[in-house]
Design a protein around this motif. Structure first.
Motif, PDB file in Angstrom:
ATOM      1  N   ASP A   1      -9.324   8.871   8.920  1.00 46.85           N
ATOM      2  CA  ASP A   1      -9.899   8.478   7.639  1.00 46.85           C
ATOM      3  C   ASP A   1      -9.546   9.495   6.443  1.00 46.85           C
ATOM      4  OD1 ASP A   1     -11.193   6.219   8.661  1.00 46.85           O
ATOM      5  OD2 ASP A   1     -13.085   7.300   9.050  1.00 46.85           O
ATOM      6  N   VAL A   2      -8.998   8.989   5.645  1.00 48.76           N
ATOM      7  CA  VAL A   2      -8.475   9.928   4.361  1.00 48.76           C
ATOM      8  C   VAL A   2      -9.188   9.625   3.330  1.00 48.76           C
ATOM      9  CG1 VAL A   2      -6.502  10.292   3.195  1.00 48.76           C
ATOM     10  CG2 VAL A   2      -6.134   9.655   5.511  1.00 48.76           C
TER      11      VAL A   2
ATOM     12  N   PRO B   1       2.001  16.148   6.800  1.00 44.92           N
ATOM     13  CA  PRO B   1       2.441  14.945   5.877  1.00 44.92           C
ATOM     14  C   PRO B   1       2.235  13.543   6.785  1.00 44.92           C
ATOM     15  CG  PRO B   1       4.127  16.592   6.208  1.00 44.92           C
ATOM     16  CD  PRO B   1       3.018  17.014   7.047  1.00 44.92           C
ATOM     17  N   SER B   2       1.595  12.615   6.182  1.00 42.86           N
ATOM     18  CA  SER B   2       1.333  11.226   6.686  1.00 42.86           C
ATOM     19  C   SER B   2       2.122  10.312   6.077  1.00 42.86           C
ATOM     20  CB  SER B   2      -0.256  11.188   6.624  1.00 42.86           C
ATOM     21  OG  SER B   2      -0.816   9.827   7.077  1.00 42.86           O
ATOM     22  N   ILE B   3       2.900   9.800   6.898  1.00 41.26           N
ATOM     23  CA  ILE B   3       3.855   8.691   6.251  1.00 41.26           C
ATOM     24  C   ILE B   3       4.043   7.659   7.283  1.00 41.26           C
ATOM     25  CG2 ILE B   3       5.170  10.456   5.100  1.00 41.26           C
ATOM     26  CD1 ILE B   3       7.415  10.401   6.899  1.00 41.26           C
ATOM     27  N   ALA B   4       3.632   7.666   8.571  1.00 35.74           N
ATOM     28  CA  ALA B   4       4.185   6.550   9.639  1.00 35.74           C
ATOM     29  C   ALA B   4       3.055   5.696   9.604  1.00 35.74           C
ATOM     30  CB  ALA B   4       4.295   7.302  10.821  1.00 35.74           C
ATOM     31  N   HIS B   5       2.628   4.991   8.761  1.00 34.12           N
ATOM     32  CA  HIS B   5       1.690   3.912   8.727  1.00 34.12           C
ATOM     33  C   HIS B   5       1.934   2.870   7.588  1.00 34.12           C
ATOM     34  CE1 HIS B   5      -0.474   5.893   5.301  1.00 34.12           C
ATOM     35  NE2 HIS B   5       0.003   6.962   5.917  1.00 34.12           N
ATOM     36  N   ALA B   6       1.438   1.800   7.582  1.00 36.44           N
ATOM     37  CA  ALA B   6       1.556   0.582   6.653  1.00 36.44           C
ATOM     38  C   ALA B   6       1.362   0.791   5.230  1.00 36.44           C
ATOM     39  CB  ALA B   6       1.034  -0.664   7.027  1.00 36.44           C
ATOM     40  N   ASP B   7       0.132   1.591   4.947  1.00 32.76           N
ATOM     41  CA  ASP B   7      -0.372   1.885   3.805  1.00 32.76           C
ATOM     42  C   ASP B   7       0.672   2.865   2.850  1.00 32.76           C
ATOM     43  OD1 ASP B   7      -2.426   0.282   4.265  1.00 32.76           O
ATOM     44  OD2 ASP B   7      -3.738   1.966   4.694  1.00 32.76           O
ATOM     45  N   PHE B   8       1.426   3.591   3.645  1.00 31.64           N
ATOM     46  CA  PHE B   8       2.388   4.532   2.971  1.00 31.64           C
ATOM     47  C   PHE B   8       3.563   3.637   2.105  1.00 31.64           C
ATOM     48  CE2 PHE B   8       6.138   7.280   2.416  1.00 31.64           C
ATOM     49  CZ  PHE B   8       5.507   8.167   1.903  1.00 31.64           C
ATOM     50  N   LEU B   9       3.684   2.651   2.584  1.00 32.30           N
ATOM     51  CA  LEU B   9       4.898   1.984   1.803  1.00 32.30           C
ATOM     52  C   LEU B   9       4.244   1.241   0.564  1.00 32.30           C
ATOM     53  CD1 LEU B   9       6.779   0.623   5.138  1.00 32.30           C
ATOM     54  CD2 LEU B   9       7.383   2.235   3.563  1.00 32.30           C
ATOM     55  N   PRO B  10       4.917   1.247  -0.525  1.00 33.33           N
ATOM     56  CA  PRO B  10       4.569   0.562  -1.658  1.00 33.33           C
ATOM     57  C   PRO B  10       5.024  -0.938  -1.402  1.00 33.33           C
ATOM     58  CG  PRO B  10       6.185   2.280  -2.191  1.00 33.33           C
ATOM     59  CD  PRO B  10       6.255   2.216  -0.709  1.00 33.33           C
ATOM     60  N   SER B  11       4.089  -1.791  -2.260  1.00 31.29           N
ATOM     61  CA  SER B  11       4.224  -3.197  -2.247  1.00 31.29           C
ATOM     62  C   SER B  11       4.797  -3.707  -3.532  1.00 31.29           C
ATOM     63  CB  SER B  11       2.913  -3.810  -2.004  1.00 31.29           C
ATOM     64  OG  SER B  11       3.108  -5.184  -1.963  1.00 31.29           O
ATOM     65  N   TYR B  12       6.154  -3.840  -3.562  1.00 32.65           N
ATOM     66  CA  TYR B  12       6.907  -4.223  -4.820  1.00 32.65           C
ATOM     67  C   TYR B  12       6.574  -5.761  -5.214  1.00 32.65           C
ATOM     68  CZ  TYR B  12       9.125   0.148  -3.837  1.00 32.65           C
ATOM     69  OH  TYR B  12       9.451   1.491  -3.390  1.00 32.65           O
TER      70      TYR B  12
ATOM     71  N   TRP C   1       6.241  -2.426   6.601  1.00 30.28           N
ATOM     72  CA  TRP C   1       5.947  -2.059   7.980  1.00 30.28           C
ATOM     73  C   TRP C   1       5.984  -3.094   8.763  1.00 30.28           C
ATOM     74  CZ3 TRP C   1       5.520   2.804   9.593  1.00 30.28           C
ATOM     75  CH2 TRP C   1       4.677   3.412  10.827  1.00 30.28           C
ATOM     76  N   ASP C   2       6.592  -2.757   9.859  1.00 26.53           N
ATOM     77  CA  ASP C   2       6.713  -3.953  11.099  1.00 26.53           C
ATOM     78  C   ASP C   2       5.577  -4.360  11.880  1.00 26.53           C
ATOM     79  OD1 ASP C   2       8.002  -5.954  12.809  1.00 26.53           O
ATOM     80  OD2 ASP C   2       8.064  -4.361  14.242  1.00 26.53           O
ATOM     81  N   ASP C   3       4.771  -5.348  11.411  1.00 22.62           N
ATOM     82  CA  ASP C   3       3.543  -5.285  12.180  1.00 22.62           C
ATOM     83  C   ASP C   3       3.723  -6.342  13.497  1.00 22.62           C
ATOM     84  OD1 ASP C   3       4.112  -7.926  11.309  1.00 22.62           O
ATOM     85  OD2 ASP C   3       2.368  -8.155  10.156  1.00 22.62           O
TER      86      ASP C   3
END
Length: 319
Positions: free
Chosen positions: A7-8, A89-100, A314-316
């Motif tokens: 939880d962040v 650093p926390s980058i390995a999750h879907a929420d890190f990727l922007p939604s363009y 992110w590949d689900d």
């Protein structure tokens, strides 16, 4: 199993960080995680523009490659700074990727021109100039309040390192690429943040980078050369876009695809693995997966040549 993030707490805005002036150690870590998001958000649009280049009379792709490489370096350096002060650093999750498309950059910076994944055309160059504009008029505050810019955000981080002098973990893992380095001292940290700033917007009164890979113009001015189709030159003591003409390249057109199976599935899987592998660089010292970076580029270029926009999602597991 995919990495699971704890939880962040809500990520603060650039305005909130700038208003604090000097950050606590926890807020410094939060600000550096935000810097990672901010630097990464520019990479997919810039990559799509680079990969769209076809006939290239003025070697525009080389300019874009240099900018993308520096942005990747900024992203990695922000992660190295975070690891050096005891963060993860926390980058390995879907929420890190922007939604363009993005109507604002991470940290709450409104964008008048939406930031999207498009071919390299004049209107997209206007978007890129907006992103890199010195002093960042697209600000993170309401009009009636003093401006809180990305430059001010990085200045706040510098001020915190100068005032707090946080302990630097000499054994912190780092992403080491040709343009990146570990952070071993507070002076290293300050120099690194100055570099990130200057490579994007230049220095006050000059479009030139003060250091780095042999000098040259900062990102804003490189994009503006392409936009106005004139080289930036110094005449006497003044700079002007009055140099030799620049011819924009032909580009591949592309757009989103609704085809099934999803033509971007392999691209998304490769991106996901790349982010997972990069996070492990900071957690256990694994070397960067350079092969995955080249694979992502190969797949992305192939999609664009086929008229398909890489999704950068992110590949689900769905196709």
């Amino acid at each position: 199993m995919d990495p699971v993030t704890a939880d962040v707490p809500r990520m603060k805005t650039i305005r909130e960080y700038v208003e604090a002036r000097i950050l606590s150690l926890d807020d410094l870590k939060g600000a550096l995680q935000l810097a990672m998001r901010l630097e990464f958000a520019t990479i997919p649009p810039y990559l799509c523009a680079q990969w769209s280049v076809q006939n290239d009379p003025d070697r525009t792709e080389g300019v874009l490659h240099r900018i993308v490489s520096q942005e990747m370096g900024h992203f990695a350096l922000a992660g190295n700074l975070l690891a050096a002060v005891g963060g993860r650093p926390s980058i390995a999750h879907a929420d890190f990727l922007p939604s363009y498309p993005l109507s604002e950059l991470p940290g709450g910076i409104p964008q008048e021109l939406p930031v999207d994944l498009k071919p390299l055309r004049r209107e997209q160059l206007a978007v890129f100039m907006q992103i890199e504009y010195p002093e960042f008029p697209p600000i993170a505050l309401q009009a009636e309040l003093p401006p809180a810019t990305i430059g001010a955000f990085y200045d706040t981080i510098i001020a915190t390192f100068q005032a707090v002098k946080p302990d630097i973990d000499q054994d912190a893992h780092a992403v080491e690429l040709p343009a990146t380095n570990p952070i071993r001292t507070v002076a290293d940290a300050i120099d690194t943040i100055d570099r990130i700033k200057s490579e994007g917007e230049g220095t006050q009164g000059s479009p030139e980078e003060p250091s780095g890979d042999g000098g040259g113009h900062a990102h804003y001015y490189l994009f503006k050369e392409l936009y106005v189709q004139k080289r930036l030159v110094k005449v006497g003591e003044k700079w002007s876009f009055s140099g030799s003409p620049v011819t924009l390249p032909d580009v591949y057109d592309f757009g989103s695809s609704q085809a099934r199976p999803n033509p971007s599935a392999e691209f998304n899987r490769t991106l996901k693995q790349l982010l997972i592998d990069l996070e492990t660089c900071w957690t256990n010292g694994a070397p960067p997966n350079v092969a995955a970076m080249f694979r992502l580029q190969m797949i992305g270029r192939d999609l664009i040549k086929r008229g398909i926009r890489p999704e950068f999602r992110w590949d689900d597991g769905s196709a």
